[in-house]
Design an enzyme around this catalytic site. Structure first.
Site, short mmCIF file in Angstrom:
data_model
loop_
_atom_site.label_atom_id
_atom_site.label_comp_id
_atom_site.label_asym_id
_atom_site.label_seq_id
_atom_site.Cartn_x
_atom_site.Cartn_y
_atom_site.Cartn_z
CD GLN A 160 3.09 1.63 9.77
OE1 GLN A 160 3.59 0.55 10.06
NE2 GLN A 160 2.93 2.03 8.53
CD1 TRP A 195 0.68 -0.52 3.10
CD2 TRP A 195 -0.57 1.27 3.49
NE1 TRP A 195 1.03 -0.02 4.34
CE2 TRP A 195 0.28 1.08 4.61
CE3 TRP A 195 -1.45 2.35 3.53
CZ2 TRP A 195 0.27 1.92 5.73
CZ3 TRP A 195 -1.46 3.17 4.65
CH2 TRP A 195 -0.61 2.97 5.73
CD GLU A 242 2.72 -4.20 9.48
OE1 GLU A 242 3.90 -4.32 9.83
OE2 GLU A 242 2.33 -4.33 8.30
C1 BGC Z 1 4.96 -1.31 7.55
C2 BGC Z 1 3.90 -1.41 6.48
C3 BGC Z 1 4.57 -1.28 5.13
C4 BGC Z 1 5.70 -2.29 4.97
C5 BGC Z 1 6.49 -2.08 3.70
C6 BGC Z 1 6.01 -2.39 7.32
O1 BGC Z 1 7.01 -2.30 8.27
O2 BGC Z 1 4.38 -1.50 8.82
O3 BGC Z 1 2.95 -0.37 6.63
O4 BGC Z 1 3.63 -1.46 4.11
O5 BGC Z 1 6.60 -2.16 6.04
O6 BGC Z 1 7.08 -0.81 3.69
#
Ligand code: BGC
Length: 768
Positions: A603, A359, A490
């Site tokens: 984040q 995304w 996350e």
């Molecule tokens: C982030 C995601 C992101 C992914 C790739 C992860 O560490 O939490 O939001 O899409 O990295 O950059």
């Protein structure tokens, strides 16, 4: 943190002094790319120390069979791996029969490496004392052509300094390579033809399972002093390797030079049965031009990119270097020439994240490409998702959704989901919303509505259907709820009613409905075509609307803020500043269950919603939410500081905005997260650009007009950037005493400066 390692310089990344412990980090930082291929800054000559070899070809991947402890229905069968591709940069060097290997030399002095971002080349020079006592001066320069993106060129020179010496250059191709990251130690490449002809060599190989055919090729020319020498090379060949050796007796202080041209042709662009002849054609054109002419063209190609996308910062060289590094890397990764390609979070600089699309593209990268390139580039990025709509519908069907509901993958190479942590694959469904938001953002910025009736509306309908089916009615709450999700944060999994996800779902449905109405009214034939395909009934629309109008948005009366998810307030709300600093980063120090129980936010999550939908909230609401959530945010995703920088600038907290800015712009150069050896954070680099343009510059689009609220950190004297807004180029310069706006072109442009409307005449300057 690694603050003093890279020398401050406004146009170059410079490393001085050889340190074997830094080789892997520098291989990432000095990476090269041209949108079609890329490579870590591995040495040309052999190196027996610790190194991470990486050459990558855009769009060439391998479906590595999923490996999990407990299989769950719906898991994708594979995780797509970006492939370490055959090596074409290698040139073994021998001095009086001893291999030049920096790890084994008696001494390496005057070591200097430079990535020249202005002209797009990488150079390395050093004086090496070999075990046999020979002292040689080495100079290497290489680049990947932007104009002819299947080829790169290397100039490598050796000058013996203390005696005459017999020098050998052995340029080679090698497809006997492996990935660092594999699930089952599978072989990824099948080499089926190794050939050579005069000073050229070719390796044809195909990827296992995906069957991508690639021809890796090279041609060399050698010179003693300035004179070309036409010796027949000595050939070595085996099943996955071919080398051509050139040996010469070189006098003390005389220079032996090799020019090596190499690269890849792939069956995405050529007939797979004629790859060698395609490679020969590329070689003919590039060797005819020669190293110097190609290098000249490279400078011109980069000059054209910089003339539109450069950001200047005066008074702060580290910030200047940081932003140029980000802009340079974004352009090395993606140039918008091919709608089958996209922007991997690590670009061509490492294997992590599989080189796949996340995304990140829609949420972070599109604004950069929209404003610094022709608007077709952003449209091409949107089309990538349109082209994957069928696969997104199949993906949703696999999970039990029906009737054309589309769930785009969290991670993809070809439209199929290829990530298999359940909390991400099944739960991080907010990605669907970012894809819809990007369509809105594209239209808001470019004014090009044609994309929606032509392609975008079908995507919006598929996404709205998904949200309608994913929500369920809670009789307890008398509202629709969305259960079992992971938000952008996350560090929380399987939560109920993540505010960001629910808000996005509501918005997506409403936006789809709004556009169905508009297309019906204004684009009758498109409307007919789409409706025949999607078969949307008024009853279904009414059901969507019921969900959007009655979705549950968790809210705390006590704090007067939206809650990140149900139950957030049950946590022990200890702010990050009160955490024992030795515990940071928590993702490297805590068990996962400890992280999940904590209030710490990886984040922007609620604040990501406030970023997307800024106009839906007052400044007072933003301030309240920022003050509530930022203290719990650990910014352990590279995508985090930029959103916070933009919001801090909006709230006039310039010191904080500046701190976040530095963190995003020099994340890799200063190795904040101690992981740069794995590769660079490419997608968050677009966030760095946003921090300046949207954060400090305050650029927004309001009712079809560009709007600015320029601010400047006190550490800077001035900064400037350019944007392409609807085919008009506006240059913005901000200094401590005010701002200037300059318009190129033929038409005037009405913009808002600090909410006041002004009209700028073409080729004139406006001061505010
Ligand atoms: C982030 C995601 C992101 C992914 C790739 C992860 O560490 O939490 O939001 O899409 O990295 O950059």
């Amino acid at each position: 943190m690694n603050q003093d390692y890279i020398k401050p310089d406004s146009w170059s990344i410079i490393e001085e002094g050889f340190d074997a412990d830094r080789v892997k980090s520098s291989e990432s930082l000095f990476s090269l790319g041209n949108g079609a291929m890329g490579q870590r800054a591995n040495f040309e000559e052999q190196y027996s120390g610790d190194t991470f070899q990486g050459s990558y070809i855009a769009g060439v991947y391998y479906p590595d069979k999923t490996r999990v402890g407990w299989w769950k229905n719906g898991y994708p069968e594979y995780f797509a791996k970006v492939l370490n591709a055959p090596n074409w940069i290698g040139i073994n060097v021998e001095v009086n029969g001893e291999p030049l290997d920096l790890f084994k030399c008696k001494a390496v002095e005057n070591y200097r490496r430079e990535l020249n971002m202005k002209a797009g080349w990488l150079s390395r020079s050093f004086t090496a004392t070999l075990q046999n006592g020979m002292v040689v001066q080495a100079e290497a320069k290489r680049f990947l052509s932007l104009d002819s993106d299947e080829v790169g060129a290397i100039q490598y020179q050796i000058t013996p300094l203390n005696n005459d010496a017999e020098i050998t250059f052995q340029p080679y191709l090698d497809s006997g390579i492996a990935n660092e990251d594999t699930n089952w130690d599978d072989k990824f490449w099948d080499t089926f033809n190794v050939s050579h002809e005069n000073h050229q060599a070719f390796i044809e190989a195909k990827t296992m399972k995906t069957d991508f055919h690639v021809c890796t090729f090279m041609e060399s020319k050698v010179f003693v002093g300035d004179k070309p020498v036409a010796d027949e090379p000595k050939i070595e060949v085996d099943n996955t390797y071919v080398s051509l050796s050139y040996q010469h007796q070189i006098k003390q202080n005389e220079t032996f030079t090799i020019h090596k041209f190499g690269g890849y042709v792939v069956d995405r662009n050529h007939d797979k049965d004629h790859l060698v002849s395609a490679a020969k054609k590329v070689l003919k054109e590039s060797t005819k031009k020669g190293f110097s002419k190609l290098l000249e063209e490279q400078k011109e190609a980069w000059a054209a990119i910089w003339s539109m996308s450069d950001i200047t910062i005066s008074g702060d060289i580290k910030a200047q270097q940081g932003i140029r590094f980000n802009i340079f890397q974004l352009n090395q990764t993606y140039l918008g020439r091919d709608s089958r390609l996209n922007i991997g979070p690590k670009g061509f600089t490492g294997e992590k994240y599989g080189g796949s699309t996340y995304w990140d593209t829609e949420a972070y990268c599109i604004p950069f490409y929209m404003a610094t390139k022709d608007q077709n580039v952003a449209r091409t990025l949107l089309e990538y998702r349109y082209n994957h709509l069928e696969k997104a519908i199949e993906n949703a069907e696999k999970l039990g959704f029906k009737n054309g509901a589309a769930l785009y993958p969290m991670v993809t190479m070809n439209g199929e989901e290829c990530h298999n942590e359940w909390e991400i694959t099944f739960e991080e469904i907010h990605r669907n919303g970012a894809i819809a938001f990007a369509i809105y953002n594209y239209y808001r910025y470019t004014g090009d509505y044609s994309y929606i009736p032509e392609k975008g509306l079908e995507v919006l309908i598929g996404i709205a259907r998904f949200w309608h089916q994913r929500a369920n009615f809670s009789t307890e709450k008398n509202k629709y709820v969305i259960l079992g999700v992971t938000g952008p944060n996350e560090y929380e999994n399987n939560v109920n009613n993540n505010w960001y996800t629910n808000y996005l779902a509501k918005w997506c449905i409403n936006y789809a409905i709004e556009n169905i109405g508009k297309v019906e009214e204004e684009y009758a034939s498109d409307f007919k075509r789409i409706m025949e395909k999607v078969k949307l009934s008024t009853l279904e629309l009414a059901e969507w609307k019921a969900v959007a109008d009655n979705i549950y948005l968790p809210f705390s009366e006590k704090y007067n803020v939206f809650l990140q998810q149900d139950g957030f307030l049950d946590k022990e709300l200890i702010s990050v500043s009160d955490l024992d600093q030795s515990q940071r980063p928590i993702n490297q120090n805590w068990s996962w269950d400890h992280i999940l129980r904590s209030p710490y936010i990886k984040q922007a999550d609620v604040l990501q919603g406030f970023y997307f939908f800024e106009d839906h909230f007052t400044d007072e609401e933003l301030k309240r939410h920022f003050d509530f959530y930022e203290p719990f945010t650990v910014h352990e995703s590279s995508l985090s500081p930029c959103v916070h920088s933009i919001q801090a600038a909006k709230l006039n907290r310039m010191e904080q905005a500046y701190t976040f800015y530095l963190r995003t712009s020099r994340l890799d150069l200063d190795d904040y997260n101690k992981e740069v050896h794995e590769g660079l954070h490419i997608t968050s680099m677009a966030g760095t650009w946003m921090s300046i343009v949207e954060g400090f510059g305050g650029m927004r689009v309001k009712n079809d007009k560009l709007s600015f609220t320029p601010k400047i950190p006190k550490q800077w004297d001035a900064y400037s950037f350019k944007v392409n807004f609807r085919n008009q180029i506006l240059k913005v310069e901000v200094c401590q005493t005010g701002a200037k706006f300059e318009l190129e072109g033929k038409k005037e442009l009405e913009i808002l400066i600090n909410n006041k409307s002004v009209t700028i005449a073409p080729n004139s300057l406006m001061t505010a």
